[in-house]
Design an enzyme around this catalytic site. Structure first.
Site, PDB file in Angstrom:
ATOM      1  N   HIS A 100       0.843  -1.207   0.000  1.00 26.08           N
ATOM      2  CA  HIS A 100       0.000   0.000   0.000  1.00 26.08           C
ATOM      3  C   HIS A 100       0.870   1.245   0.000  1.00 26.08           C
ATOM      4  O   HIS A 100       1.863   1.330   0.719  1.00 26.08           O
ATOM      5  CB  HIS A 100      -1.015   0.004   1.142  1.00 26.08           C
ATOM      6  N   ASP A 151       6.097   0.908   6.609  1.00 29.51           N
ATOM      7  CA  ASP A 151       4.648   0.706   6.505  1.00 29.51           C
ATOM      8  C   ASP A 151       4.037   1.790   5.637  1.00 29.51           C
ATOM      9  O   ASP A 151       3.529   2.767   6.123  1.00 29.51           O
ATOM     10  CB  ASP A 151       4.049   0.718   7.918  1.00 29.51           C
ATOM     11  N   GLU A 209      -4.932   1.609   2.527  1.00 27.17           N
ATOM     12  CA  GLU A 209      -4.955   0.434   3.406  1.00 27.17           C
ATOM     13  C   GLU A 209      -5.229   0.840   4.843  1.00 27.17           C
ATOM     14  O   GLU A 209      -5.967   0.183   5.562  1.00 27.17           O
ATOM     15  CB  GLU A 209      -3.606  -0.313   3.337  1.00 27.17           C
ATOM     16  N   ASP A 266       3.570  -6.262   3.367  1.00 24.47           N
ATOM     17  CA  ASP A 266       3.179  -5.180   4.276  1.00 24.47           C
ATOM     18  C   ASP A 266       3.364  -5.595   5.729  1.00 24.47           C
ATOM     19  O   ASP A 266       2.505  -5.381   6.575  1.00 24.47           O
ATOM     20  CB  ASP A 266       1.714  -4.770   4.020  1.00 24.47           C
ATOM     21  N   HIS A 323       3.106   2.797  13.028  1.00 22.87           N
ATOM     22  CA  HIS A 323       2.201   3.951  13.140  1.00 22.87           C
ATOM     23  C   HIS A 323       2.762   5.051  14.040  1.00 22.87           C
ATOM     24  O   HIS A 323       2.011   5.704  14.767  1.00 22.87           O
ATOM     25  CB  HIS A 323       0.822   3.518  13.650  1.00 22.87           C
TER      26      HIS A 323
END
Lengths: 457, 457
Positions: free
Chosen positions: A271, A283, A317, A347, A418
């Site tokens: 993604h 990511d 995503e 991923d 994240h």
């Protein structure tokens, strides 16, 4: 012993012209060695990954940064000589805005925080509230009467991502059900350096929407200890977060057309979007450059697989999977879904590759294992059932398409997941090159085998 | 073989009544086992360490928080039944104030930063400037003509703390010498999660004082890459930092008086101050609670060492070492310095203990090694020449006092050093208990031996 078994199984089961394991090695050993050598002696994947993350960080759905990253990808894929197209996708457009959390009592300090993706804001002004600290959903139920009008903090004990992420997704709903005015969670991670982690959350249907944010492991643990000592904890929370109307984004599709069976497709992908913090290096820019470079190496080596290799850089995503859903819808509508032999997504980080996870007909395993054994020089030899990092190809899998993920050493994956720390400095050039080799070898052979890997009976 | 050699050396060299290695084991083996057992089955050290760091984080010299931590320590040491006193020390009083660094071009984002301790501020308003990125002092000299009016960023390659810290200390002076208006450094660490590290800096005598701050490894590397691509980098820097007049602080001194030779002193210590970020858990609340608890265990077990054990919680290690200097001055003035048999400081983290570093007469090594061998159950058995984490007892050493440091597994020490992440969550209860045991066994035996460890000839 294993080879005898595999040979016997292959002899019994292969109704199509499938090959014995030795034939995989004989047929593809040279190509695998060439691929590994080119991957190991090529800086392009690293340089492009650096460029993408340096110039296009914070690629959240709805942002201009994401669209710029997509434009750059299209341009470079064209330069590589692939057939490139894009697929329009309407994506959620959540914006964070300015946000902060300040501890007012019993200490006064700024607390690192990140609002959770999808959360509402605090209504234009700071919200001040007493904090009720609970160790999880169970304790909240026991102490439900105390939650009214409070900010509920979930300082659960981290067991694994699957368990912890329930708090990220459902904290607001569970707290709001008992009248809380905001929800805070301990960040979803097993290691912290005062590092807040964002990620998606959802509101339940029948409760009031309240703001939800992640604070650090350290601050959550501190508040919990202080609460147990009988201290009253007070926090000021400010969030401008809001959901705007859906925005237009795109999946990027690039193909290396098959030489004999161009309609049959081996999809590889990743993604291109990311959260709006950090650089989204692992990511999932890493996954994008690794799959892209795998296809480029196959092309540069002049290998001409029988089937088409289709690279898809999925959009959205992180907070919607709209790219994966739209792709699935399109290939179902145009009758292409049956042509998908395998959908292989990367991923789950691009650290040291260990092997492959596969969710599809079991009869493929012996052949997949023989392909993986060609990656012995870089150690990516395992093939297991089940796949990680395959959210975008999940919709295809639910329609029967076999899917695959790249298994890597994920020891530190959730440290950076994240966060602001998802940047090039967490990656290693050789590890990325090895991921590229692993994807390229697997993809080329699956695309070139005389039989479909998902149709072995 | 080693024992024969040690025995021979001991027989030849010990003019005082020093014991053979076997006698150390015979004499102190039981006590060592008791100490280890009590340390391993005792939560007090962990609970107090948690309390101290929870209630008194950010213990920078000049702050009320530091003085509150000192008051709490005095109160608890009195509760433990020790003879407690304090020693006034005038300490530097640097305050950080509000500060930020914003990247203006070629991307726009907030950059995590920490002003360096001792730095001036930006004069009441934000400073905007173009950034000259250099890889070190050498490149700055080569490009000196470009530095005028710029903000110089040192993105050196990290080799080790000793090398890297030169940039923290001298960046401002070196940049100002060529007309720069501010200095930024890549944080002093070998691992980063977008983590800025503060620490002390000094201004040279003949150059203008300019603001100095640390940014993260990630941002420094990013700017360096962008600069190499020809991008113009612009930053806004704001710092309210200033040096106020010296403030009054205190060393805390607590004693367990010797049963036979109360004038002879085995000093154990740490520093009670910390930087003004994080909780100062490993730097150095851990060292304080470990040495304190070591003395408390010796007392609780009813062991009555011949010499006095003196615990010193030094003030102002981080930005002045005024506590260590004042203590040295006082014991020189009152004639006590000759009475110091050993000064053992714990300030290099309280992770898994490995052994001891010793800077003093070499003749002590065989005995120290035999003492350390009693710590085999917890693995802290090495004794090496040189000592780490002994800044506060450095002034004593320069007057001839033997000093010691606790060697621990420092793999992650510099990850957290001088950051917001120096909190309880980086420590482990059992490791802290083992550090306590190591300090207690070494301290008790050195304090009880019939001979002075520093006078073996």
């Amino acid at each position: 012993m294993r080879h005898i078994l595999v040979f016997t199984l292959a002899a019994i089961l292969c109704l199509t012209a499938c090959k014995t394991p030795n034939e995989i090695e004989q047929e593809y050993g040279d190509a695998a060695r060439q691929i590994i050598e080119m991957a190991e002696n090529n800086s392009l994947v690293w340089d492009r990954l650096t460029y993408l993350t340096d110039y296009y960080p914070r690629r959240l759905s709805g942002s201009q940064m994401l669209e710029d990253a997509i434009d750059w990808s299209v341009e470079k894929l064209n330069e590589d000589g692939f057939e490139v197209s894009t697929q329009d996708v309407m994506v959620p457009h959540w914006v964070r805005g300015h946000e902060y959390a300040t501890l007012l009592s019993p200490d006064q300090r700024n607390m690192p925080m990140l609002g959770l993706g999808g959360s509402i804001g605090t209504g234009g002004s700071p919200m001040t509230g007493e904090v009720l600290v609970v160790s999880g959903f169970d304790e909240l139920e026991e102490r439900a009467a105390e939650a009214e009008g409070k900010i509920v903090l979930f300082n659960y004990e981290y067991e694994n991502y699957g368990q912890a992420v329930q708090y990220r997704v459902h904290a607001a709903t569970r707290a709001a059900a008992h009248g809380a005015k905001a929800a805070l969670i301990r960040s979803v991670t097993d290691f912290s350096m005062q590092t807040p982690h964002t990620g998606g959350m959802r509101y339940g249907e029948d409760v009031e929407k309240i703001p939800a944010a992640a604070i650090t492991v350290e601050d959550a643990a501190w508040m919990h200890r202080m609460a147990k000592r009988g201290e009253t904890i007070e926090v000021e929370l400010y969030m401008e977060a809001e959901m705007l109307p859906d925005a237009l984004s795109r999946n990027v599709i690039a193909e290396l057309r098959g030489s004999e069976k161009p309609d049959e497709i081996v999809l590889i992908g990743c993604h291109i979007d990311s959260w709006d913090v950090g650089h989204g290096a692992m990511d999932d820019a890493g996954g994008c450059l690794v799959t892209w470079e795998a296809m480029r190496i196959i092309k540069e080596l002049g290998l001409e697989p029988r089937r088409t290799i289709r690279l898809v850089l999925f959009t959205n995503e992180e907070n919607g999977v709209r790219g994966g859903l739209e792709y699935r819808n399109k290939v179902m509508a145009n009758g292409e879904i049956e042509n998908h032999v395998l959908a292989f997504e990367v991923d789950f980080g691009v650290f040291t590759p260990l092997g492959f996870g596969y969710t599809g007909p079991e009869s493929a395993f012996p052949v997949l294992e023989d392909i993986a054994s060609l990656l012995e020089p870089i150690g990516a030899v395992t093939v297991r059932e089940g796949s990680s990092g395959t959210v975008d190809v999940g919709p295809l899998n639910r329609e029967g398409v076999a899917i695959m993920g790249l298994d890597v050493d994920v020891e530190r994956y959730f440290w950076y997941h994240h966060t602001h720390a998802d940047a090039m400095e967490i990656l290693d050039k050789q590890e990325v090159q090895h991921c590229t080799a692993a994807v390229a070898v697997m993809t080329y052979i699956v695309a070139d085998l005389p039989y479909r890997i998902d149709w072995i009976e």
